[in-house]
Scaffold this active site. Structure first.
Site, PDB file in Angstrom:
ATOM      1  N   SER A 145      40.139 -40.368 -24.076  1.00 24.69           N
ATOM      2  CA  SER A 145      41.376 -39.498 -23.775  1.00 24.69           C
ATOM      3  C   SER A 145      41.174 -38.260 -23.829  1.00 24.69           C
ATOM      4  O   SER A 145      40.200 -37.879 -24.713  1.00 24.69           O
ATOM      5  CB  SER A 145      42.561 -40.218 -24.695  1.00 24.69           C
ATOM      6  OG  SER A 145      43.733 -39.455 -24.841  1.00 24.69           O
ATOM      7  N   TYR A 158      46.065 -41.044 -33.376  1.00 28.98           N
ATOM      8  CA  TYR A 158      45.454 -41.467 -32.204  1.00 28.98           C
ATOM      9  C   TYR A 158      44.289 -40.380 -31.639  1.00 28.98           C
ATOM     10  O   TYR A 158      43.234 -40.878 -31.116  1.00 28.98           O
ATOM     11  CB  TYR A 158      46.618 -41.497 -31.191  1.00 28.98           C
ATOM     12  CG  TYR A 158      46.075 -41.948 -29.660  1.00 28.98           C
ATOM     13  CD1 TYR A 158      45.819 -43.051 -29.331  1.00 28.98           C
ATOM     14  CD2 TYR A 158      46.020 -40.712 -28.688  1.00 28.98           C
ATOM     15  CE1 TYR A 158      45.055 -43.466 -28.204  1.00 28.98           C
ATOM     16  CE2 TYR A 158      45.637 -41.093 -27.450  1.00 28.98           C
ATOM     17  CZ  TYR A 158      45.369 -42.577 -27.122  1.00 28.98           C
ATOM     18  OH  TYR A 158      44.846 -42.786 -25.989  1.00 28.98           O
TER      19      TYR A 158
END
Length: 265
Positions: A145, A158
């Site tokens: 990501s 995250y």
């Protein structure tokens, strides 16, 4: 579009029941690849299996798997390795996030994200590496990501999990560089998938970034196009990746200027 390099190749995709995982599966099947599709939702996998087999007449096997379960990973991958002569490509796509400030994140949420995003990814990789190293052929594709490159408020856990994925991916690439086993990190920005049903409970983040969100079909195409090529990273969208470069060069300035935008989650 038929990608000849994928014809009759054996490909494993985790998190394949929806989003970019399902789109990657469709593109691979259209090019004649054989697939092992893994996800928690078995009914969605079976529907996708039927669709792909009827449309493309390829071999598609499905396996119910929560990649947070290390013992189940061993069981499922042992079965896959017994049914497929070898695995050419592994796409580690399973993952999730919860957007919450660090002091509000529960231990269960922290462990859950690391168990799926990091430990599960590593465990799946470990199950295909020995044969790839022996054959001196293969490709590991890890869906990371942009959050792994730019840490932002409310995604501390995250972001940390995706930083770990990038660290693992970069080290693995160097370990395998002399064995013709390719390793690619995919770093997308926000994608219009069910990911945000969990990550963004209030819908605030989606509302603020909706016009920038990537289509899963677009991301899947980029991933499939890179298969069996020497692609180090895929960064999407390109303008967002420029932010990560500026971040490395001028971190204090970037954080000061970007603070207001980042807090829109």
């Amino acid at each position: 579009m038929v990608r000849e390099q994928l014809k009759e190749k054996n490909i494993i995709i985790t998190g394949a029941s929806g989003g970019i995982g399902a789109e990657i599966a469709k593109l691979c099947a259209a090019s004649g690849a054989n697939l092992a599709l893994l996800a928690r939702s078995e009914d969605k996998l079976v529907r996708l299996q039927t669709e792909l087999q009827e449309s493309y007449q390829v071999r598609v096997e499905v396996f119910q798997l929560d990649v947070a379960d290390s013992e189940k990973i061993k069981e499922v991958f042992t079965t896959i390795n017994s049914r497929f002569d070898h695995i050419d490509i592994l796409v580690n796509n399973a993952g999730y996030g919860v957007f919450r400030e660090a002091h509000l994140a529960t231990i269960e949420e922290i462990k859950g994200m690391f168990d799926v995003n990091v430990v599960g990814l590593m465990a799946c990789t470990s199950m295909v590496l020995p044969k790839m190293r022996e054959r001196r052929y293969g490709h590991i594709i890890n869906i990371a990501s942009q959050a792994g490159k730019i840490a932002t408020p409310k995604s501390s856990v995250y972001s940390a999990s995706k930083h770990a994925v990038l660290g693992f991916t970069n080290a693995l690439r160097m370990e395998l560089s002399d064995l013709n086993v390719k390793v690619t990190a995919v770093n997308p920005g926000p994608i219009a998938t069910n990911f945000f049903n969990i990550a963004d409970e209030k819908g605030t983040y989606v509302k603020n970034v909706q016009r920038f969100m990537l289509k899963p079909e677009f991301v899947a195409k980029k991933v499939v196009d890179c298969m069996l090529t020497n692609t180090r990273e895929i960064n999407l969208p390109r303008w967002m990746n420029m932010g990560s470069i500026v971040y490395v060069l001028f971190p204090r300035l970037f954080e000061r200027i970007g603070k207001k935008a980042f807090n829109q989650k």
